[in-house]
Design a protein around this motif. Structure first.
Motif, PDB file in Angstrom:
ATOM      1  N   ILE A 329       0.936  -1.318   0.123  1.00 49.88           N
ATOM      2  CA  ILE A 329      -0.016   0.027   0.087  1.00 49.88           C
ATOM      3  C   ILE A 329       0.787   1.412  -0.016  1.00 49.88           C
ATOM      4  N   ILE A 330       2.014   1.290   0.858  1.00 53.72           N
ATOM      5  CA  ILE A 330       2.878   2.457   0.934  1.00 53.72           C
ATOM      6  C   ILE A 330       3.565   2.640  -0.437  1.00 53.72           C
ATOM      7  N   ARG A 331       3.969   1.400  -1.265  1.00 51.93           N
ATOM      8  CA  ARG A 331       4.796   1.578  -2.323  1.00 51.93           C
ATOM      9  C   ARG A 331       3.592   2.088  -3.316  1.00 51.93           C
ATOM     10  N   GLN A 332       2.405   1.624  -3.495  1.00 54.92           N
ATOM     11  CA  GLN A 332       1.594   2.172  -4.564  1.00 54.92           C
ATOM     12  C   GLN A 332       1.244   3.642  -3.940  1.00 54.92           C
ATOM     13  N   ARG A 333       0.932   4.145  -3.046  1.00 51.88           N
ATOM     14  CA  ARG A 333       0.749   5.355  -2.546  1.00 51.88           C
ATOM     15  C   ARG A 333       1.939   6.391  -3.013  1.00 51.88           C
ATOM     16  N   LYS A 334       3.136   5.750  -2.608  1.00 47.76           N
ATOM     17  CA  LYS A 334       4.154   6.556  -3.181  1.00 47.76           C
ATOM     18  C   LYS A 334       4.387   6.984  -4.621  1.00 47.76           C
ATOM     19  N   GLN A 335       4.000   6.051  -5.355  1.00 42.20           N
ATOM     20  CA  GLN A 335       3.917   5.949  -6.774  1.00 42.20           C
ATOM     21  C   GLN A 335       2.695   7.219  -7.363  1.00 42.20           C
ATOM     22  N   VAL A 336       1.911   7.005  -6.628  1.00 37.17           N
ATOM     23  CA  VAL A 336       0.655   7.785  -6.756  1.00 37.17           C
ATOM     24  C   VAL A 336       0.910   9.382  -6.550  1.00 37.17           C
ATOM     25  N   ILE A 337       1.759   9.506  -5.384  1.00 37.14           N
ATOM     26  CA  ILE A 337       1.854  10.895  -5.032  1.00 37.14           C
ATOM     27  C   ILE A 337       3.183  11.351  -5.724  1.00 37.14           C
ATOM     28  N   ALA A 338       4.091  10.389  -6.433  1.00 37.76           N
ATOM     29  CA  ALA A 338       5.247  10.762  -7.146  1.00 37.76           C
ATOM     30  C   ALA A 338       4.689  11.255  -8.343  1.00 37.76           C
ATOM     31  N   VAL A 339       3.843  10.757  -9.056  1.00 36.76           N
ATOM     32  CA  VAL A 339       3.064  10.868 -10.255  1.00 36.76           C
ATOM     33  C   VAL A 339       2.270  12.552 -10.184  1.00 36.76           C
ATOM     34  N   LYS A 340       1.779  12.610  -8.814  1.00 35.63           N
ATOM     35  CA  LYS A 340       1.116  14.041  -8.459  1.00 35.63           C
ATOM     36  C   LYS A 340       1.979  14.962  -8.687  1.00 35.63           C
ATOM     37  N   ILE A 341       3.201  14.629  -7.916  1.00 31.71           N
ATOM     38  CA  ILE A 341       4.155  15.827  -8.076  1.00 31.71           C
ATOM     39  C   ILE A 341       4.803  16.090  -9.377  1.00 31.71           C
ATOM     40  N   LYS A 342       5.124  15.226 -10.114  1.00 31.11           N
ATOM     41  CA  LYS A 342       5.551  15.295 -11.595  1.00 31.11           C
ATOM     42  C   LYS A 342       4.658  16.039 -12.220  1.00 31.11           C
ATOM     43  N   GLU A 343       3.391  15.767 -12.195  1.00 31.31           N
ATOM     44  CA  GLU A 343       2.385  16.565 -13.119  1.00 31.31           C
ATOM     45  C   GLU A 343       2.270  17.806 -12.345  1.00 31.31           C
ATOM     46  N   SER A 344       2.083  18.087 -11.147  1.00 32.03           N
ATOM     47  CA  SER A 344       2.296  19.370 -10.460  1.00 32.03           C
ATOM     48  C   SER A 344       3.471  20.460 -11.079  1.00 32.03           C
ATOM     49  N   LYS A 345       4.463  19.674 -11.211  1.00 32.77           N
ATOM     50  CA  LYS A 345       5.580  20.300 -11.572  1.00 32.77           C
ATOM     51  C   LYS A 345       5.674  20.679 -13.109  1.00 32.77           C
ATOM     52  N   VAL A 346       5.127  19.848 -13.880  1.00 36.01           N
ATOM     53  CA  VAL A 346       4.901  20.242 -15.426  1.00 36.01           C
ATOM     54  C   VAL A 346       4.109  21.284 -15.518  1.00 36.01           C
ATOM     55  N   MET A 347       3.007  21.147 -14.796  1.00 32.81           N
ATOM     56  CA  MET A 347       1.974  22.299 -15.109  1.00 32.81           C
ATOM     57  C   MET A 347       2.281  23.801 -14.429  1.00 32.81           C
ATOM     58  N   LYS A 348       3.102  23.629 -13.202  1.00 27.79           N
ATOM     59  CA  LYS A 348       3.584  24.915 -12.768  1.00 27.79           C
ATOM     60  C   LYS A 348       4.667  25.558 -13.941  1.00 27.79           C
ATOM     61  N   LEU A 349       5.440  24.512 -14.203  1.00 28.24           N
ATOM     62  CA  LEU A 349       6.843  25.042 -15.117  1.00 28.24           C
ATOM     63  C   LEU A 349       6.181  25.823 -16.298  1.00 28.24           C
ATOM     64  N   ARG A 350       5.034  25.206 -16.935  1.00 32.00           N
ATOM     65  CA  ARG A 350       4.517  25.479 -18.077  1.00 32.00           C
ATOM     66  C   ARG A 350       3.748  27.016 -17.864  1.00 32.00           C
ATOM     67  N   LYS A 351       3.191  27.192 -16.895  1.00 31.59           N
ATOM     68  CA  LYS A 351       2.730  28.463 -16.387  1.00 31.59           C
ATOM     69  C   LYS A 351       3.946  29.580 -16.082  1.00 31.59           C
ATOM     70  N   LEU A 352       4.834  29.045 -15.677  1.00 31.19           N
ATOM     71  CA  LEU A 352       6.005  30.193 -15.375  1.00 31.19           C
ATOM     72  C   LEU A 352       6.735  30.359 -16.834  1.00 31.19           C
ATOM     73  N   ALA A 353       6.694  29.504 -17.572  1.00 28.56           N
ATOM     74  CA  ALA A 353       7.263  29.581 -18.822  1.00 28.56           C
ATOM     75  C   ALA A 353       6.503  30.624 -19.644  1.00 28.56           C
ATOM     76  N   GLN A 354       5.265  30.727 -19.581  1.00 34.63           N
ATOM     77  CA  GLN A 354       4.391  31.559 -20.168  1.00 34.63           C
ATOM     78  C   GLN A 354       4.636  32.891 -19.375  1.00 34.63           C
ATOM     79  N   GLN A 355       4.639  32.919 -18.214  1.00 40.02           N
ATOM     80  CA  GLN A 355       5.031  34.202 -17.531  1.00 40.02           C
ATOM     81  C   GLN A 355       6.222  34.820 -18.043  1.00 40.02           C
ATOM     82  N   ILE A 356       7.263  33.747 -18.122  1.00 44.40           N
ATOM     83  CA  ILE A 356       8.738  34.530 -18.594  1.00 44.40           C
ATOM     84  C   ILE A 356       8.615  35.084 -20.120  1.00 44.40           C
ATOM     85  N   ALA A 357       7.799  34.250 -21.005  1.00 38.48           N
ATOM     86  CA  ALA A 357       7.682  34.916 -22.067  1.00 38.48           C
ATOM     87  C   ALA A 357       6.928  36.125 -22.299  1.00 38.48           C
ATOM     88  N   ASN A 358       6.054  36.364 -21.451  1.00 37.81           N
ATOM     89  CA  ASN A 358       5.316  37.588 -21.461  1.00 37.81           C
ATOM     90  C   ASN A 358       6.163  38.883 -20.903  1.00 37.81           C
TER      91      ASN A 358
END
Length: 752
Positions: A329-358
């Motif tokens: 259960i801990i391993r599965q939750r670790k994977q799920v949370i890691a995926v969430k972190i990566k998705e949040s990272k991509v989304m935030k970096l995309r927003k930041l890149a748009q702000q940098i371009a502006n």
């Protein structure tokens, strides 16, 4: 002849007297026996000649010796002659058993043999009494058969040091101890009385078929050491023939007469044998029983050990399985949370890149405007400057005024610093991982429990509320049994309410005025625990006055709880249930009671003439209650208080200020009791074996009364009931001693 032989027997050696001495007390004693008595008195530092007195073994008379010692005593020649004649008359020849025993030589090996066989200090007797008396001259040379006897005894001694199995293997043949030939013939019988083994020829020669030999005990041949008695440890060659109860050991006659056991309590060997044998048999039986119990117990313990092994392996496997599941259960939750972190990272970096371009686009426009403005400032021609700078100035002013539009906002939340992981709660739960145990017993809260006439609501608390899966409520009617364990084990009488999720429950459909026993069981996967028992009681059955039974001259209130005497005749239809007749101003309740305990009270107000109680349905309605065998009432007539049943009245004591009458009907225990409810005092109890349902009845002749029903039994009633039981027991004891007349009065002057 046997009686005569007992008279000619020495009290010490228990054999026929030999060289008897005539003591001053008129008793006789063998010379050698007297000599042994003197020897037992002397010590290593005290010579035998220094002993000047000894006690007669028969009468304890002190015998004083002169300088000649035993030689100074007279020989009992007459007794010796009688013994000689007795021996000649009873024996057919010189080879009689008694004579042969007397002429038997000393056997030096016998004591050792018997000591080995007997085990320790109680060694067997080495020789008979007569052989012990023999003087040094009485040796193996004094009889032609002595050498054979010594040879046989020596052979027996040699074999006695071995176990019986070894003896039988080395020399199973038992030789005759009386044969003259060498080697002796094989023995066919052993005489226990003579302590000698005989061949067939010697047996016929020494044991003719006449008295006293017919009383000798003949057995199959046994080794010599088996028929010799045990010898005394303190007196050599003396057979033990009694048992000292003080020192708990075998002793001889000399030990009792002149030894250290002279003042001790002794018993015969037979008596001690029977007693010790019986004790040993009883103890052996108990030991065998105990061993059987221990074997059963050990078998159970072994079975439990095996079950422990099985359960341990099962729980270990379960532990590994559960822990593996947790890890998974801990391993599965670790994977799920890691995926969430990566998705949040991509989304935030995309927003930041748009702000940098502006920001870069705005910066380029601003830089171009600044360059154009600086070029305009270099123009010195006023006309040209005014022509070109006007447009630039407007654009710079506009850019400066709209700086918030030109400069994009920076969202600090996009830095990912608000994304936190807190597993402290889960860590504590994991650290607390352990076996699940049965919950602690719940506790029934009596002060929170409530009751009606047919329901009881039970409340309880539990310290392990979160570990409890469900509760189970068990209840039964309380019969007065104080042993709750045996009551609980009688499962047939218990009602069970399973799978309760709350910490309270209401039981419906109970009997009115009845006491119940309640248990609450807390349950989880590990087991269950019971609460302490609680005794709760339903209230009395509520009731009202039944208008159909009220007399025509009684007025009932709208709620049918108050009745009032009204002389004006009311218009009421006649029914069989209605009280009628002159003076029968009564009404009955609207319930019939046939079980349980019920308590109600009557507010008497200013009424001084009333009758209150219970009655069967069949009780007559045209006469006063209590005038028949179907009704029981408490009545007041002005200043007189009485109880009435079956036409008999008995005066009772009550306060003239009685304003509140309590009535307790205990149908199951066959009693009807009246109380002064305001003063908590007992007035009277009817002991009635109720056969039919009863109904509360009320009669008044003045004023009014009010009924309060469905009440719980007051606390003072239990205390009064206990006192009444003691008084009744005392009265029953007194009635057993004297006859009392009936307390009821007949022909008493009544109210009109």
């Amino acid at each position: 002849m046997e009686t005569l032989e007992s008279e000619l027997t020495c009290p010490i050696c228990l054999e026929l007297f030999e060289d008897p001495l005539l003591l001053p007390c008129a008793h006789s004693l063998c010379f050698n026996c007297a000599h042994r008595i003197l020897v037992s008195h002397c010590s290593t530092s005290k010579p035998l000649e220094s002993i000047s007195a000894f006690q007669c073994p028969t009468c304890r008379y002190v015998i004083t010796l002169n300088h000649r010692g035993l030689e100074g005593l007279k020989r009992n020649v007459t007794l010796q002659n009688i013994i000689d004649r007795f021996q000649k008359a009873s024996l057919s020849g010189p080879n009689s058993p008694t004579e042969s025993r007397r002429l038997q030589p000393q056997r030096p090996y016998t004591a050792t043999i018997s000591g080995t066989i007997g085990g320790g200090g109680g060694g067997g007797s080495g020789t008979s009494g007569s052989s012990a008396r023999g003087s040094p001259a009485t040796s193996s040379h004094s009889h032609p058969h002595a050498n054979h006897a010594i040879h046989a005894n020596h052979a027996n001694h040699t074999n006695a040091n071995h176990s019986p199995a070894v003896v039988a293997k080395m020399d199973p043949r038992i030789s005759c101890q009386f044969c003259e030939q060498d080697p002796p013939r094989e023995a066919v019988k052993t005489c226990v009385t003579c302590e000698v083994s005989y061949c067939d020829r010697c047996l016929r020669a020494t044991h003719p078929n006449k008295k006293p030999f017919t009383s000798h005990r003949l057995v199959e041949p046994v080794p010599d050491t088996h028929i010799r008695g045990l010898t005394c440890l303190e007196h050599e060659n003396e057979k033990v023939n009694m048992y000292c109860l003080v020192d708990d050991q075998l002793i001889c006659a000399l030990c009792k007469l002149v030894g250290r056991h002279r003042d001790h309590q002794v018993s015969s060997l037979t008596e001690r044998f029977d007693k010790l044998k019986q004790t040993l048999e009883n103890n052996l039986t108990n030991l065998v029983k105990r061993n059987s119990e221990l074997e059963n117990q050990m078998a159970k313990l072994i079975q439990i050990c095996q079950q422990v092994e099985v359960n341990t392996a099962m729980h270990e496997a379960k532990l590994v399985e559960e822990c593996d599941e947790l890890v998974e259960i801990i391993r599965q939750r670790k994977q799920v949370i890691a995926v969430k972190i990566k998705e949040s990272k991509v989304m935030k970096l995309r927003k930041l890149a748009q702000q940098i371009a502006n920001c870069r686009q705005c910066l380029e426009r601003s830089s171009a405007l600044i360059t154009q403005a600086e070029q305009s400032l270099k123009e010195n021609d006023h006309a040209r400057f005014l022509q070109t700078a006007r447009n630039v100035a407007e654009r710079v002013a506009m850019a400066t005024a709209s700086s918030q539009v030109l400069i994009p906002d920076v969202n600090l939340n996009e830095a990912f610093d608000n994304f936190a992981l807190d597993f402290s709660r889960e860590k504590k739960i994991l650290e607390a991982l352990d076996y699940l145990t049965a919950p602690t017993p719940p506790s029934i809260r009596d002060e929170l429990c409530t009751a009606s006439h047919d329901t009881i609501t039970v409340h309880w608390t539990s310290e392990d509320e979160f570990s409890v899966t469900s509760y189970e409520l068990q209840y039964t009617i309380y019969t007065g049994q104080t042993n709750f364990i045996s009551l609980y084990n009688s499962a047939d009488s218990w009602m069970i309410v399973p799978n309760i999720k709350q910490n309270h429950y209401t039981v419906h459909g109970l009997q009115s005025g009845t006491r119940y026993i309640f248990f609450v069981k807390a349950i989880n996967q590990a087991g269950s625990r019971n609460s302490e028992p609680a005794r709760l009681k339903t209230n009395s059955q509520p009731f009202k006055l039944d208008p159909k039974t009220a007399h025509k001259k009684l007025r009932l209130s709208n709620d049918c709880l108050t009745m009032e005497k009204d002389e004006s005749s009311l218009k009421k239809s006649h029914t069989p249930e209605r009280f009628s007749g002159t003076g029968s101003y009564g009404a009955a309740g609207n319930v019939f009671l046939d079980s349980g305990g019920h308590y109600w009270e009557v507010l008497l107000g200013a009424s001084t003439w009333y009758a209150i109680g219970v009655a069967y349905k069949s009780a007559p309605k045209n006469e006063w209650s209590g005038k028949n065998s179907s009704s029981w009432v408490f009545s007041r007539c002005n200043n007189n208080f009485m109880v009435r049943h079956d036409g008999k009245e008995m005066l009772v004591e009550a306060s003239l200020q009685l304003r509140r009458l309590g009535v307790l009907l205990d149908y199951d225990n066959n009693s009807l009791t009246f109380y002064d409810a305001m003063n908590s005092q007992h007035i009277h109890t009817f002991e009635v074996s109720f056969l039919l349902p009863v109904v509360p009845t009320f009669m008044i002749w003045n004023k009014s009364v009010m009924i309060l029903s469905g009440l719980p039994v007051p606390d003072f009633v239990d205390g009064v009931a206990s006192d009444l039981q003691e008084q009744q027991q005392q009265q029953q004891q007194q009635m057993g001693l004297c006859r009392q007349e009936s307390p009821y009065l007949t022909g008493m002057k009544t109210c009109h």
